[in-house]
Design a protein around this motif. Structure first.
Motif, PDB file in Angstrom:
ATOM      1  N   THR A 199      30.030  19.895   8.360  1.00  8.65           N
ATOM      2  CA  THR A 199      30.338  18.465   8.427  1.00  8.65           C
ATOM      3  C   THR A 199      30.404  18.051   9.890  1.00  8.65           C
ATOM      4  O   THR A 199      31.028  18.729  10.711  1.00  8.65           O
ATOM      5  CB  THR A 199      31.679  18.155   7.750  1.00  8.65           C
ATOM      6  N   VAL A 200      29.757  16.923  10.215  1.00  8.55           N
ATOM      7  CA  VAL A 200      29.789  16.365  11.566  1.00  8.55           C
ATOM      8  C   VAL A 200      30.101  14.880  11.432  1.00  8.55           C
ATOM      9  O   VAL A 200      29.385  14.164  10.719  1.00  8.55           O
ATOM     10  CB  VAL A 200      28.450  16.551  12.308  1.00  8.55           C
ATOM     11  N   ALA A 201      31.153  14.400  12.084  1.00  7.30           N
ATOM     12  CA  ALA A 201      31.579  13.024  11.868  1.00  7.30           C
ATOM     13  C   ALA A 201      32.156  12.396  13.134  1.00  7.30           C
ATOM     14  O   ALA A 201      32.531  13.093  14.082  1.00  7.30           O
ATOM     15  CB  ALA A 201      32.616  12.969  10.745  1.00  7.30           C
ATOM     16  N   TYR A 202      32.229  11.078  13.098  1.00  8.48           N
ATOM     17  CA  TYR A 202      32.726  10.278  14.227  1.00  8.48           C
ATOM     18  C   TYR A 202      33.874   9.400  13.774  1.00  8.48           C
ATOM     19  O   TYR A 202      33.769   8.690  12.764  1.00  8.48           O
ATOM     20  CB  TYR A 202      31.586   9.412  14.781  1.00  8.48           C
ATOM     21  N   HIS A 203      34.972   9.449  14.522  1.00 14.03           N
ATOM     22  CA  HIS A 203      36.144   8.608  14.282  1.00 14.03           C
ATOM     23  C   HIS A 203      36.225   7.561  15.387  1.00 14.03           C
ATOM     24  O   HIS A 203      36.433   7.912  16.554  1.00 14.03           O
ATOM     25  CB  HIS A 203      37.416   9.460  14.247  1.00 14.03           C
ATOM     26  N   ARG A 204      36.037   6.319  15.021  1.00 12.57           N
ATOM     27  CA  ARG A 204      36.036   5.242  16.002  1.00 12.57           C
ATOM     28  C   ARG A 204      37.470   4.928  16.430  1.00 12.57           C
ATOM     29  O   ARG A 204      38.296   4.485  15.625  1.00 12.57           O
ATOM     30  CB  ARG A 204      35.379   3.993  15.418  1.00 12.57           C
ATOM     31  N   ALA A 205      37.767   5.168  17.692  1.00 12.75           N
ATOM     32  CA  ALA A 205      39.094   4.893  18.250  1.00 12.75           C
ATOM     33  C   ALA A 205      38.894   4.549  19.715  1.00 12.75           C
ATOM     34  O   ALA A 205      38.999   5.412  20.592  1.00 12.75           O
ATOM     35  CB  ALA A 205      40.015   6.100  18.089  1.00 12.75           C
ATOM     36  N   VAL A 206      38.589   3.291  19.995  1.00  8.62           N
ATOM     37  CA  VAL A 206      38.073   2.908  21.313  1.00  8.62           C
ATOM     38  C   VAL A 206      39.080   3.116  22.440  1.00  8.62           C
ATOM     39  O   VAL A 206      38.706   3.358  23.590  1.00  8.62           O
ATOM     40  CB  VAL A 206      37.555   1.455  21.301  1.00  8.62           C
ATOM     41  N   LEU A 207      40.375   3.018  22.132  1.00  9.31           N
ATOM     42  CA  LEU A 207      41.417   3.259  23.134  1.00  9.31           C
ATOM     43  C   LEU A 207      42.117   4.594  22.918  1.00  9.31           C
ATOM     44  O   LEU A 207      42.999   4.954  23.699  1.00  9.31           O
ATOM     45  CB  LEU A 207      42.468   2.139  23.110  1.00  9.31           C
ATOM     46  N   LEU A 208      41.759   5.301  21.875  1.00  7.82           N
ATOM     47  CA  LEU A 208      42.417   6.527  21.401  1.00  7.82           C
ATOM     48  C   LEU A 208      43.802   6.241  20.838  1.00  7.82           C
ATOM     49  O   LEU A 208      44.149   6.687  19.753  1.00  7.82           O
ATOM     50  CB  LEU A 208      42.499   7.599  22.492  1.00  7.82           C
ATOM     51  N   ALA A 209      44.624   5.499  21.573  1.00  5.40           N
ATOM     52  CA  ALA A 209      45.946   5.139  21.077  1.00  5.40           C
ATOM     53  C   ALA A 209      45.840   3.978  20.084  1.00  5.40           C
ATOM     54  O   ALA A 209      44.841   3.261  20.034  1.00  5.40           O
ATOM     55  CB  ALA A 209      46.853   4.754  22.243  1.00  5.40           C
ATOM     56  N   ARG A 210      46.889   3.817  19.298  1.00 14.06           N
ATOM     57  CA  ARG A 210      46.928   2.732  18.312  1.00 14.06           C
ATOM     58  C   ARG A 210      47.073   1.388  19.015  1.00 14.06           C
ATOM     59  O   ARG A 210      47.882   1.239  19.938  1.00 14.06           O
ATOM     60  CB  ARG A 210      48.110   2.952  17.360  1.00 14.06           C
ATOM     61  N   PHE A 211      46.274   0.416  18.583  1.00 14.75           N
ATOM     62  CA  PHE A 211      46.482  -0.930  19.095  1.00 14.75           C
ATOM     63  C   PHE A 211      46.209  -1.955  18.003  1.00 14.75           C
ATOM     64  O   PHE A 211      45.367  -1.759  17.142  1.00 14.75           O
ATOM     65  CB  PHE A 211      45.652  -1.191  20.355  1.00 14.75           C
ATOM     66  N   ASP A 212      46.953  -3.055  18.043  1.00 15.27           N
ATOM     67  CA  ASP A 212      46.866  -4.104  17.029  1.00 15.27           C
ATOM     68  C   ASP A 212      46.968  -5.470  17.694  1.00 15.27           C
ATOM     69  O   ASP A 212      47.622  -5.637  18.735  1.00 15.27           O
ATOM     70  CB  ASP A 212      48.006  -3.973  16.005  1.00 15.27           C
ATOM     71  N   ARG A 224      33.352  22.430  10.913  1.00 15.63           N
ATOM     72  CA  ARG A 224      33.351  20.969  11.019  1.00 15.63           C
ATOM     73  C   ARG A 224      33.456  20.562  12.486  1.00 15.63           C
ATOM     74  O   ARG A 224      34.235  21.155  13.235  1.00 15.63           O
ATOM     75  CB  ARG A 224      34.506  20.369  10.220  1.00 15.63           C
ATOM     76  N   ILE A 225      32.683  19.560  12.856  1.00 15.79           N
ATOM     77  CA  ILE A 225      32.654  19.056  14.225  1.00 15.79           C
ATOM     78  C   ILE A 225      33.003  17.573  14.197  1.00 15.79           C
ATOM     79  O   ILE A 225      32.417  16.803  13.421  1.00 15.79           O
ATOM     80  CB  ILE A 225      31.259  19.239  14.856  1.00 15.79           C
ATOM     81  N   GLY A 226      33.951  17.164  15.030  1.00 18.74           N
ATOM     82  CA  GLY A 226      34.374  15.774  15.059  1.00 18.74           C
ATOM     83  C   GLY A 226      34.239  15.150  16.438  1.00 18.74           C
ATOM     84  O   GLY A 226      34.506  15.796  17.451  1.00 18.74           O
ATOM     85  N   PHE A 227      33.810  13.890  16.465  1.00 18.97           N
ATOM     86  CA  PHE A 227      33.777  13.082  17.679  1.00 18.97           C
ATOM     87  C   PHE A 227      34.828  11.987  17.527  1.00 18.97           C
ATOM     88  O   PHE A 227      34.904  11.343  16.480  1.00 18.97           O
ATOM     89  CB  PHE A 227      32.406  12.435  17.873  1.00 18.97           C
ATOM     90  N   VAL A 228      35.622  11.763  18.564  1.00 15.87           N
ATOM     91  CA  VAL A 228      36.667  10.745  18.536  1.00 15.87           C
ATOM     92  C   VAL A 228      36.532   9.899  19.794  1.00 15.87           C
ATOM     93  O   VAL A 228      36.508  10.441  20.903  1.00 15.87           O
ATOM     94  CB  VAL A 228      38.076  11.372  18.479  1.00 15.87           C
ATOM     95  N   GLY A 229      36.425   8.588  19.635  1.00 11.92           N
ATOM     96  CA  GLY A 229      36.333   7.731  20.812  1.00 11.92           C
ATOM     97  C   GLY A 229      35.587   6.450  20.537  1.00 11.92           C
ATOM     98  O   GLY A 229      35.641   5.890  19.442  1.00 11.92           O
TER      99      GLY A 229
END
Length: 403
Positions: free
Chosen positions: A159-172, A112-117
């Motif tokens: 499996t190849v997927a992308y996790h959208r996390a524009v700041l990486l850290a949690r923000f609200d 499995r390959i993941g992209f985060v950002g």
């Protein structure tokens, strides 16, 4: 008998002590902070763009089901697409081969390959998905484990997927107290030591992870009317850091989290993808209507080439595209003393002012509302070269010899 037992006991104790000392020293050596991995023997990031007589057709076209409409420059009939895809990146001291999707999937079988950002990592992902679909036309859209989008390739169980996390850290977003609302409308709370929920529970799931952040760390995204407020350990950071100092704190914390939570994962961090706004920023009528790279990389006057690139990207010139190099400096510093490897795709991408969607966005009035897109990349296009580099890098790390 009484005189022999102490001698045997003493010998046994000496041997046991030596053995324990040896194993303890080995344990200590494994518990040390990870050292930086040995560099890939070929520097894939230094080179030039060349255009040859044998122009290759892209490996995929506008029919790929994983396209994002605004980046599907073939379907949107962007000018010069054949020319855009005729340029080839040639490293200075080695050869960069085009990825073979079947070979790639064979090596990645059951992985499995993941992209985060942010969306530039999504741009990267879409290129990879469309390329890999050539090896498995039965690929299915996949969206689990908090992923924004992705694909499952049943033929290879990949499996190849992308996790959208524009700041990486949690923000609200949150509203301040009533008495403060006249001064500030919305505040964005950033917990610098907590990963965004979109990727906070993927530990142990991916074999390869590619991270990025940077394009949201600017005052165009978070102006003074809706600023970032930084928290650590649940408490506000005092004094409040500015946006780039906050980024540095987030990078440090996220790097430590990644080291701790993904000890056996191959971890990569893609440095910034440069923007190419000319004549103003994205909201100031900035444009990127170019028909070739910033400078023909076959030009023998390399000093002139360097000067032209620096006019666009050197932070000392304070231009609208300076963010890439500024943020890269912070990333490199934060990743020191980790085993997270850099994919330094910035320099090779700086030349390609010609390869953005620009005004060909596939949606009526999109330019009037959002301006030209001089940040993301046409597909097929420059991210396909990123994929070639990623594959060559991963192949080396996995010990796969070139075919």
């Amino acid at each position: 008998m009484a005189t022999k037992m102490p001698s045997k006991l003493l010998t046994w104790l000496i041997i046991s002590t030596c053995a324990l000392t040896f194993f303890y020293s080995q344990l200590l050596s494994y518990s040390k902070a990870p050292s930086s991995p040995q560099p890939v023997p070929c520097n894939l990031f230094a080179g030039k763009w060349v255009i040859g007589p044998n122009r290759r057709r892209p490996i995929y076209d506008e029919s790929c089901p994983f396209h994002r409409n605004a980046w599907n420059c073939l379907r949107n009939q962007r000018d010069n697409m054949e020319l855009i895809n005729s340029w080839r990146w040639v490293p200075e001291d080695c050869e960069l081969n085009e990825i073979d999707p079947v070979e790639f999937m064979g090596v990645m079988r059951n992985k499995r390959i993941g992209f985060v950002g942010d969306s530039l990592n999504e741009n990267f992902l879409v290129s990879l998905l469309c390329i890999l679909r050539v090896a498995d036309a039965g690929a299915k859209k996949w969206k689990r484990k908090g992923a924004w989008r992705g694909a499952y390739f049943p033929k290879f169980n990949v499996t190849v997927a992308y996790h959208r996390a524009v700041l990486l850290a949690r923000f609200d977003e949150w509203l301040p107290k009533q008495s403060d609302r006249d001064e500030v409308k919305i505040v964005h709370r950033v917990d610098v030591d907590i990963p965004a929920k979109e990727w906070g529970d993927i530990g142990g799931f991916y074999d390869i992870l590619i991270f990025n952040t940077g394009h949201w760390w600017g005052y165009d995204k978070f102006p003074k009317e809706s600023p970032l407020a930084f928290y650590e350990g649940g408490k506000p950071i005092v004094p409040p850091p500015d946006i780039l100092d906050g980024l540095q704190i987030v990078l440090k914390n996220m790097a430590a989290y990644i080291q701790r939570e993904f000890p056996t994962t191959l971890k990569l961090w893609r440095l910034q993808s440069p923007r190419h706004f000319h004549g103003g920023d994205w909201n100031q009528n900035g444009s990127c209507l170019f028909d070739k790279p910033l400078k023909n990389s076959e030009d023998i006057y390399m000093v002139v080439i360097s000067e032209q690139i620096d006019l666009w990207f050197d932070p000392s010139n304070n231009g609208v595209n300076k963010e890439a190099r500024v943020i890269n400096q912070l990333i490199v510093k934060a990743l020191q003393d980790t085993d997270i490897e850099l994919l330094d795709l910035t320099r090779l991408s700086e030349f390609r002012a010609d390869a953005h969607p620009a005004i060909w966005l596939g949606k009526k009035d999109a330019v009037a509302v959002w301006g030209q897109d001089c940040m993301h990349w046409c597909l097929p296009g420059v991210p396909d070269t990123w994929v070639n580099i990623l594959w060559q890098h991963v192949r080396f790390r996995l010990g796969v010899t070139a075919s």
